[in-house]
Design a protein around this motif. Structure first.
Motif, PDB file in Angstrom:
ATOM      1  N   VAL A   1       0.505 -31.045  21.650  1.00 32.45           N
ATOM      2  CA  VAL A   1      -0.152 -29.823  22.308  1.00 32.45           C
ATOM      3  C   VAL A   1       0.743 -28.796  21.628  1.00 32.45           C
ATOM      4  O   VAL A   1       0.874 -27.709  22.194  1.00 32.45           O
ATOM      5  CB  VAL A   1       0.278 -30.149  23.820  1.00 32.45           C
ATOM      6  N   LEU A   2       1.472 -28.882  20.021  1.00 22.19           N
ATOM      7  CA  LEU A   2       2.100 -27.833  19.520  1.00 22.19           C
ATOM      8  C   LEU A   2       0.812 -26.865  19.026  1.00 22.19           C
ATOM      9  O   LEU A   2       0.035 -27.461  18.531  1.00 22.19           O
ATOM     10  CB  LEU A   2       2.930 -28.376  18.930  1.00 22.19           C
TER      11      LEU A   2
ATOM     12  N   THR B   1       1.676 -12.317  22.749  1.00 23.89           N
ATOM     13  CA  THR B   1       1.018 -12.639  21.526  1.00 23.89           C
ATOM     14  C   THR B   1       1.004 -14.162  21.311  1.00 23.89           C
ATOM     15  O   THR B   1      -0.271 -14.812  21.101  1.00 23.89           O
ATOM     16  CB  THR B   1       1.504 -12.165  20.382  1.00 23.89           C
ATOM     17  N   PHE B   2       1.813 -14.901  21.571  1.00 25.75           N
ATOM     18  CA  PHE B   2       2.216 -16.331  21.305  1.00 25.75           C
ATOM     19  C   PHE B   2       1.374 -17.046  22.250  1.00 25.75           C
ATOM     20  O   PHE B   2       0.515 -17.930  22.219  1.00 25.75           O
ATOM     21  CB  PHE B   2       3.695 -16.576  21.634  1.00 25.75           C
ATOM     22  N   LYS B   3       1.335 -16.508  23.687  1.00 25.16           N
ATOM     23  CA  LYS B   3       0.310 -16.919  24.734  1.00 25.16           C
ATOM     24  C   LYS B   3      -0.989 -16.814  24.602  1.00 25.16           C
ATOM     25  O   LYS B   3      -1.979 -17.763  24.760  1.00 25.16           O
ATOM     26  CB  LYS B   3       0.955 -16.450  26.081  1.00 25.16           C
ATOM     27  N   ASP B   4      -1.406 -15.545  24.086  1.00 26.70           N
ATOM     28  CA  ASP B   4      -2.863 -15.341  23.671  1.00 26.70           C
ATOM     29  C   ASP B   4      -3.376 -16.369  22.738  1.00 26.70           C
ATOM     30  O   ASP B   4      -4.412 -16.833  22.768  1.00 26.70           O
ATOM     31  CB  ASP B   4      -2.967 -13.881  23.090  1.00 26.70           C
ATOM     32  N   ILE B   5      -2.679 -16.658  21.520  1.00 25.76           N
ATOM     33  CA  ILE B   5      -2.873 -17.495  20.587  1.00 25.76           C
ATOM     34  C   ILE B   5      -2.953 -18.741  21.046  1.00 25.76           C
ATOM     35  O   ILE B   5      -4.190 -19.459  21.023  1.00 25.76           O
ATOM     36  CB  ILE B   5      -2.024 -17.610  19.537  1.00 25.76           C
ATOM     37  N   TYR B   6      -1.920 -19.307  21.687  1.00 30.71           N
ATOM     38  CA  TYR B   6      -2.149 -20.676  22.624  1.00 30.71           C
ATOM     39  C   TYR B   6      -3.395 -20.864  23.182  1.00 30.71           C
ATOM     40  O   TYR B   6      -4.094 -22.065  23.271  1.00 30.71           O
ATOM     41  CB  TYR B   6      -0.814 -20.807  23.179  1.00 30.71           C
TER      42      TYR B   6
ATOM     43  N   ASP C   1      -1.396 -28.744  33.250  1.00 32.76           N
ATOM     44  CA  ASP C   1      -2.305 -27.743  33.652  1.00 32.76           C
ATOM     45  C   ASP C   1      -2.984 -27.053  32.410  1.00 32.76           C
ATOM     46  O   ASP C   1      -4.088 -26.509  32.285  1.00 32.76           O
ATOM     47  CB  ASP C   1      -1.608 -26.506  33.991  1.00 32.76           C
ATOM     48  N   MET C   2      -2.349 -27.049  31.173  1.00 32.12           N
ATOM     49  CA  MET C   2      -2.794 -26.721  29.885  1.00 32.12           C
ATOM     50  C   MET C   2      -4.153 -27.564  29.495  1.00 32.12           C
ATOM     51  O   MET C   2      -5.055 -27.021  29.095  1.00 32.12           O
ATOM     52  CB  MET C   2      -1.910 -26.734  28.932  1.00 32.12           C
ATOM     53  N   MET C   3      -4.050 -28.915  29.783  1.00 32.87           N
ATOM     54  CA  MET C   3      -4.828 -30.027  29.386  1.00 32.87           C
ATOM     55  C   MET C   3      -6.267 -29.712  29.961  1.00 32.87           C
ATOM     56  O   MET C   3      -7.390 -30.083  29.781  1.00 32.87           O
ATOM     57  CB  MET C   3      -4.342 -31.319  29.319  1.00 32.87           C
ATOM     58  N   GLY C   4      -5.950 -29.269  31.383  1.00 30.93           N
ATOM     59  CA  GLY C   4      -7.147 -28.833  32.186  1.00 30.93           C
ATOM     60  C   GLY C   4      -7.870 -30.209  32.446  1.00 30.93           C
ATOM     61  O   GLY C   4      -7.507 -31.348  32.879  1.00 30.93           O
ATOM     62  N   LYS C   5      -9.122 -30.329  32.435  1.00 30.66           N
ATOM     63  CA  LYS C   5     -10.012 -31.322  32.760  1.00 30.66           C
ATOM     64  C   LYS C   5     -10.589 -32.385  31.368  1.00 30.66           C
ATOM     65  O   LYS C   5     -11.448 -32.946  31.504  1.00 30.66           O
ATOM     66  CB  LYS C   5     -11.261 -30.685  33.579  1.00 30.66           C
ATOM     67  N   CYS C   6      -9.881 -31.961  30.308  1.00 33.39           N
ATOM     68  CA  CYS C   6     -10.165 -32.718  29.264  1.00 33.39           C
ATOM     69  C   CYS C   6      -9.630 -34.082  29.252  1.00 33.39           C
ATOM     70  O   CYS C   6     -10.100 -34.734  28.272  1.00 33.39           O
ATOM     71  CB  CYS C   6      -9.700 -31.915  28.059  1.00 33.39           C
TER      72      CYS C   6
ATOM     73  N   GLN D   1      -6.435 -19.640  22.849  1.00 28.29           N
ATOM     74  CA  GLN D   1      -7.555 -19.936  22.241  1.00 28.29           C
ATOM     75  C   GLN D   1      -7.634 -21.494  22.211  1.00 28.29           C
ATOM     76  O   GLN D   1      -8.688 -21.947  21.697  1.00 28.29           O
ATOM     77  CB  GLN D   1      -7.479 -19.146  21.062  1.00 28.29           C
ATOM     78  N   PHE D   2      -6.754 -22.293  21.948  1.00 28.68           N
ATOM     79  CA  PHE D   2      -6.836 -23.607  21.749  1.00 28.68           C
ATOM     80  C   PHE D   2      -6.840 -24.321  22.942  1.00 28.68           C
ATOM     81  O   PHE D   2      -7.205 -25.581  22.758  1.00 28.68           O
ATOM     82  CB  PHE D   2      -5.468 -23.940  20.776  1.00 28.68           C
TER      83      PHE D   2
END
Length: 242
Positions: free
Chosen positions: A241-242, A99-104, A182-187, A106-107
């Motif tokens: 990124v929290l 669930t934590f990963k799914d919520i994260y 990886d999380m920040m991607g191409k932004c 989305q952001f």
């Protein structure tokens, strides 16, 4: 998985907490944890934590309000707002890693947030039981939003110390850095090169590992961060990124 019921008052609650309870607007907007929880907070001002504890059938009940006030830097009103949102977000009273990963995710839809969410989940899950309770949530959040510099650095050290052996290896630091990129991607601008995380880790590790034994202790970590403005600014990346 928890199924949230959307509220309509999160912006007003955010502004109220910012003005009256000492949260900066930047911190609130950057911190998905606060934003997500307050989004689903009940708009009923008559609700109290005690009332919800008495009436709720959640399988995990948080500590008493007075105890949480004593253990954190949140006021009674702040705890009530956070708990209402937490309970609406996850009525079972706990959040598991999926669930934590799914919520994260989305952001951070532009990248892959799963690995960083895994590391962050483990940092909040201080008793390592595989789930986050309301206590876990507010204890960590209190440090991140209201803690001293040293308290925040200890928390950050725990995040980077993936296997919790009391040391940070170069590989652990690289794993965290890669997960963030990886999380920040191409932004990001300019777009980061693939070797950027490793280059940053090499610089950080060279400065932090004072005795050159291949690991960074908590004392080395805190001392280096407090005495190097560039590293301190870089370490703040995790707060955004929290």
């Amino acid at each position: 998985m928890c199924s949230p019921t959307k509220g309509t008052q999160w912006r007003e609650d955010l502004e109220h907490m910012r003005k009256n309870h000492g949260f900066s607007k930047k911190v609130l907007l950057n911190c998905w944890l606060v934003r997500r929880i307050v989004t689903w907070a009940s708009p009923n001002p008559k609700d109290s934590v005690e009332d919800e504890l008495e009436l709720s059938t959640v399988r995990h009940r948080p500590e008493g309000l007075e105890q949480l006030e004593a253990q954190t830097r949140f006021s009674r009103k702040e705890l009530q707002i956070l708990y209402r949102g937490f309970k609406n977000e996850c009525p079972s009273g706990v959040v598991n890693e999926d669930t934590f990963k799914d919520i994260y995710a989305q952001f951070f839809p532009q990248g892959d947030a799963s690995t960083y969410a895994h590391f962050l989940f483990n940092a909040f899950d201080t008793d390592h039981n595989g789930s986050l309770s309301f206590e876990d949530f507010v204890m960590g959040l209190s440090i991140l939003l209201r803690g001293t510099v040293q308290e925040k650095l200890i928390w950050a050290f725990n995040l980077y110390d993936i296997n919790k052996d009391g040391f940070i290896t170069k590989e652990e630091m690289l794993d965290i850095m890669k997960a963030i990129y990886d999380m920040m991607g191409k932004c990001t601008y300019p777009v980061l090169k693939e070797e950027t995380p490793r280059q940053h880790v090499e610089v950080f590790f060279q400065k932090m590992d004072k005795n050159k034994d291949g690991v960074v202790t908590i004392d080395e970590f805190i001392d280096c961060c407090q005495n190097d403005e560039n590293i301190m600014r870089s370490m703040h990346l995790f707060e955004n990124v929290l």
